[in-house]
Design a protein around this motif. Structure first.
Motif, PDB file in Angstrom:
ATOM      1  N   LEU A  80       0.846  -1.200   0.000  1.00 36.26           N
ATOM      2  CA  LEU A  80       0.000   0.000   0.000  1.00 36.26           C
ATOM      3  C   LEU A  80       0.883   1.252   0.000  1.00 36.26           C
ATOM      4  CD1 LEU A  80      -3.069  -0.248   0.060  1.00 36.26           C
ATOM      5  CD2 LEU A  80      -3.041   0.342   2.466  1.00 36.26           C
ATOM      6  N   PHE A  84       0.374   0.360  -4.548  1.00 38.70           N
ATOM      7  CA  PHE A  84      -0.322  -0.738  -5.222  1.00 38.70           C
ATOM      8  C   PHE A  84      -1.784  -0.756  -4.793  1.00 38.70           C
ATOM      9  CE2 PHE A  84       4.066  -2.091  -5.577  1.00 38.70           C
ATOM     10  CZ  PHE A  84       4.116  -2.501  -6.895  1.00 38.70           C
ATOM     11  N   ALA A  85      -2.644  -1.075  -5.745  1.00 44.39           N
ATOM     12  CA  ALA A  85      -4.071  -1.158  -5.448  1.00 44.39           C
ATOM     13  C   ALA A  85      -4.370  -2.516  -4.806  1.00 44.39           C
ATOM     14  CB  ALA A  85      -4.859  -1.006  -6.734  1.00 44.39           C
ATOM     15  N   ARG A  86      -5.496  -2.604  -4.119  1.00 43.62           N
ATOM     16  CA  ARG A  86      -5.830  -3.859  -3.437  1.00 43.62           C
ATOM     17  C   ARG A  86      -5.969  -5.028  -4.407  1.00 43.62           C
ATOM     18  NH1 ARG A  86      -7.388   0.196  -0.720  1.00 43.62           N
ATOM     19  NH2 ARG A  86      -7.230   0.285   1.542  1.00 43.62           N
ATOM     20  N   GLY A  87      -6.529  -4.751  -5.582  1.00 44.17           N
ATOM     21  CA  GLY A  87      -6.665  -5.801  -6.607  1.00 44.17           C
ATOM     22  C   GLY A  87      -5.289  -6.333  -6.991  1.00 44.17           C
ATOM     23  N   GLN A  88      -4.315  -5.440  -7.111  1.00 41.60           N
ATOM     24  CA  GLN A  88      -2.948  -5.854  -7.458  1.00 41.60           C
ATOM     25  C   GLN A  88      -2.300  -6.623  -6.311  1.00 41.60           C
ATOM     26  OE1 GLN A  88      -1.442  -1.863  -8.371  1.00 41.60           O
ATOM     27  NE2 GLN A  88      -1.251  -2.429 -10.521  1.00 41.60           N
ATOM     28  N   ARG A 247      -9.990 -12.646  -1.738  1.00 42.69           N
ATOM     29  CA  ARG A 247     -10.046 -11.388  -2.500  1.00 42.69           C
ATOM     30  C   ARG A 247     -11.082 -10.446  -1.896  1.00 42.69           C
ATOM     31  NH1 ARG A 247     -12.009  -8.327  -6.591  1.00 42.69           N
ATOM     32  NH2 ARG A 247     -10.429  -7.490  -7.984  1.00 42.69           N
ATOM     33  N   MET A 251     -10.000  -6.747  -0.433  1.00 45.49           N
ATOM     34  CA  MET A 251     -10.553  -5.511  -1.017  1.00 45.49           C
ATOM     35  C   MET A 251     -11.140  -4.591   0.051  1.00 45.49           C
ATOM     36  SD  MET A 251      -9.785  -5.781  -4.122  1.00 45.49           S
ATOM     37  CE  MET A 251     -10.635  -4.508  -5.008  1.00 45.49           C
ATOM     38  N   ARG A 252     -11.333  -5.137   1.254  1.00 47.69           N
ATOM     39  CA  ARG A 252     -11.946  -4.338   2.327  1.00 47.69           C
ATOM     40  C   ARG A 252     -10.973  -3.931   3.437  1.00 47.69           C
ATOM     41  NH1 ARG A 252     -15.071  -6.620  -0.644  1.00 47.69           N
ATOM     42  NH2 ARG A 252     -17.209  -5.928  -0.994  1.00 47.69           N
ATOM     43  N   VAL A 253      -9.719  -4.350   3.313  1.00 50.03           N
ATOM     44  CA  VAL A 253      -8.752  -4.037   4.380  1.00 50.03           C
ATOM     45  C   VAL A 253      -8.306  -2.573   4.261  1.00 50.03           C
ATOM     46  CG1 VAL A 253      -6.524  -4.608   5.403  1.00 50.03           C
ATOM     47  CG2 VAL A 253      -7.933  -6.417   4.447  1.00 50.03           C
ATOM     48  N   GLN A 254      -8.297  -1.866   5.380  1.00 46.09           N
ATOM     49  CA  GLN A 254      -7.824  -0.480   5.429  1.00 46.09           C
ATOM     50  C   GLN A 254      -6.701  -0.404   6.458  1.00 46.09           C
ATOM     51  OE1 GLN A 254     -11.063   2.550   5.465  1.00 46.09           O
ATOM     52  NE2 GLN A 254     -12.399   0.832   5.876  1.00 46.09           N
ATOM     53  N   ILE A 255      -5.957   0.698   6.416  1.00 42.74           N
ATOM     54  CA  ILE A 255      -4.906   0.823   7.439  1.00 42.74           C
ATOM     55  C   ILE A 255      -5.535   1.336   8.735  1.00 42.74           C
ATOM     56  CG2 ILE A 255      -3.033   1.227   5.792  1.00 42.74           C
ATOM     57  CD1 ILE A 255      -3.029   4.163   7.033  1.00 42.74           C
TER      58      ILE A 255
END
Lengths: 258, 292
Positions: A80, A84-88, A247, A251-255
């Motif tokens: 992050l 990089f995007a979460r999809g990547q 996946r 896609m829902r993980v945040q810092i």
């Protein structure tokens, strides 16, 4: 398609895993050397040697699962940080897990560690030994992949929460899993036992239900005994579902503020 | 040309409001000062821009493309954050190596130069560094990545005066060598006042002032004089604060002055500096003594 940054990231990830595996291999070799010196390395007699205990433990598989689970947090943050995007991030992790699975599966086939891959009941279903080998390799591969993708999903799931809550959840998951499995198993066994003893159902019926369930899952009496294809289909469906779940969570993980 | 456009952004934390309907544009090749008090919502906004946290509503676009989960857009924006996203057990040299590996065009030469200037021991593990050196390592990386937008969130956290000075001079040098967009989020206004070309002031999760530095300060005035004449002159103006000093009173005004009204001889009008403007725009009730 992978762009250049994704390829670069995969190279960085591979180097990291190789470094960790290399370090662990050195430790393992050093440990074996110590055992050799003290003479308890080789099998002999009726008592199992330390080596057989270690190999029976399937060390590479469990170590990789723990590694995938535990490094998710820092790996995710680093990716992050580097834009990089979460999809990547998911794609990179997926390829890494696949590579680690191939590595561990090959290692297990060499060391005859895989519980399914070396299962004598699956081995020998096909008359062609080459087909047998490939069927068992695929079963072993999918079995390992399932464990790794569970580790990845769990690592990602814990990252949905702050560090403080994360530790509590980890404890709760382990305790809850043990509690639920023991309760379910003992409850089901007690319930079935009661039904059998009160002549509501007979033991043959229980066996039939169990066999039917097992045949769907593992291919016991389906198209011949111990058909690896049934097992492969079951595992493919399971792997697909768990990969989607991993996946979905990533896609829902945040810092969280550290 | 890389433009970041923020549209109707809202973020709430457990029913508490974090950001309220933020609309902002960061044009390319400008140095922005994102100013706000502690807890104003600066870091929240920057974390949403870089897709580290999610907004409840609204969106961030880079050259018209939504940034959320957009790898191409995110690779063009690098954020040096207060949070340490690097692994504590990793050596500084390996952190730099990893960053260089995923950013084609990473300025390794500049990195080596800055490592020497800031006297960083690259063989030390990141977790063993002091707060100041955590910031320094992150600053070095941020100045060397080839991103078109570089965001600094409290860049001088823990830095001593010498290192702060060195950072600002390196920032200006880096900008003149390779113009790109810099967004500096800070509450140390004085230090960035002469560097930034544009400012955005956030308070209570809302943008209260935004625009280029010059036009913002053009509208900021210190008006001093005897109370009666001063209040007469300031009637209808946007007075953001007042101060009494003996018989004299000072009004701080943000907004255009009434050009039709003659300035009394006893009243003087001077321009206001950015820090004072910020203080009076974001002050809480009863915070400044002798002030109204």
């Amino acid at each position: 398609m992978m762009n250049n940054r994704m390829k670069d990231l995969l190279v960085v990830s591979i180097k990291y895993y190789l470094k960790v595996f290399g370090f662990m291999a050195l430790l393992f070799i050093a440990f074996l050397a110590v055992l050799l010196i003290f003479g308890n390395l080789f099998d002999g007699g009726d008592t199992p040697s330390i080596r057989s205990m270690l190999t029976g433990f399937n060390f590479p598989l469990l170590f990789s699962a723990v590694l995938i689970f535990s490094q998710f947090d820092q790996g995710f943050l680093l990716k992050l940080q580097n834009g990089f995007a979460r999809g990547q991030i998911f794609k990179n992790d997926f390829w890494m897990i696949t590579l680690v699975t191939v590595f561990v599966t090959v290692l297990n086939r060499i060391l005859h560690l895989s519980w399914l891959g070396s299962n004598p009941t699956y081995n020998g279903f096909f008359t062609n030994p080459l087909v047998n080998f490939f069927a068992l390799f695929i079963i072993s591969f999918l079995g390992n992949y399932l464990l790794f993708i569970v580790a990845e999903s769990l690592g990602a799931f814990l990252n949905l929460f702050s560090k403080k809550i994360r530790n509590w959840i980890a404890i709760l998951i382990v305790a809850g899993f043990l509690f639920v499995s023991i309760s379910l198993f003992s409850g089901a066994a007690f319930g079935v036992g009661m039904l059998v003893s009160n002549h509501v159902i007979d033991i043959q019926m229980v066996e039939t239900i169990l066999n039917l369930t097992m045949s769907v899952l593992f291919g016991f009496n389906e198209h011949g005994a111990w058909n690896p294809l049934n097992m492969i289909v079951t595992m493919l469906v399971g792997s697909g579902l768990l990969t989607w779940l991993a996946r979905f969570i990533i896609m829902r993980v945040q810092i969280h503020r550290i | 040309m890389t433009t970041i456009k923020i549209e109707h952004l809202n973020k709430h934390f457990h029913k508490q409001s974090g950001l309220n309907d933020i609309n902002l544009t960061f044009e390319s090749n400008q140095i922005y000062g994102l100013l706000g008090r502690n807890g104003a919502g600066k870091s929240t906004l920057l974390n949403i821009i870089t897709d580290r946290i999610f907004a409840n509503s609204g969106q961030v676009k880079l050259d018209g493309a939504v940034m959320h989960d957009n790898g191409d857009a995110l690779s063009k924006v690098f954020m040096m954050s207060q949070d340490n996203l690097y692994q504590e057990s990793t050596k500084v040299q390996n952190i730099i190596k990893t960053t260089a590996a995923v950013y084609d065009g990473f300025d390794q030469h500049l990195a080596n130069e800055l490592i020497q200037k800031f006297d960083v021991n690259v063989k030390t593990k990141f977790g063993k560094l002091s707060t100041g050196y955590h910031s320094i390592v992150k600053l070095i990386i941020a100045l060397c990545v080839p991103a078109e937008v570089v965001i600094f969130d409290e860049p001088t956290l823990g830095l001593d005066a010498n290192h702060r000075e060195l950072f600002y001079s390196e920032l200006i040098q880096s900008y003149s060598d390779n113009p790109r967009t810099f967004i500096i989020s800070t509450h140390l206004i004085d230090e960035v006042a002469n560097i930034v070309s544009d400012v955005a002031i956030i308070d209570h999760g809302a943008v209260i002032v935004s625009g280029d530095n010059e036009s913002v300060l053009k509208n900021a005035h210190t008006i001093t004089g005897p109370e009666r004449e001063l209040d007469q002159y300031c009637a209808g103006l946007n007075v953001i604060g007042s101060k009494h000093l003996g018989n004299l009173k000072t009004n701080y005004v943000y907004g255009p002055l009434n050009d039709d009204q003659r300035i009394p001889d006893t009243v003087s009008v001077e321009s206001l500096d950015l820090q004072t403007l910020f203080i009076y725009l974001t002050k809480r009730k009863g915070e400044l003594e002798n002030d109204e």
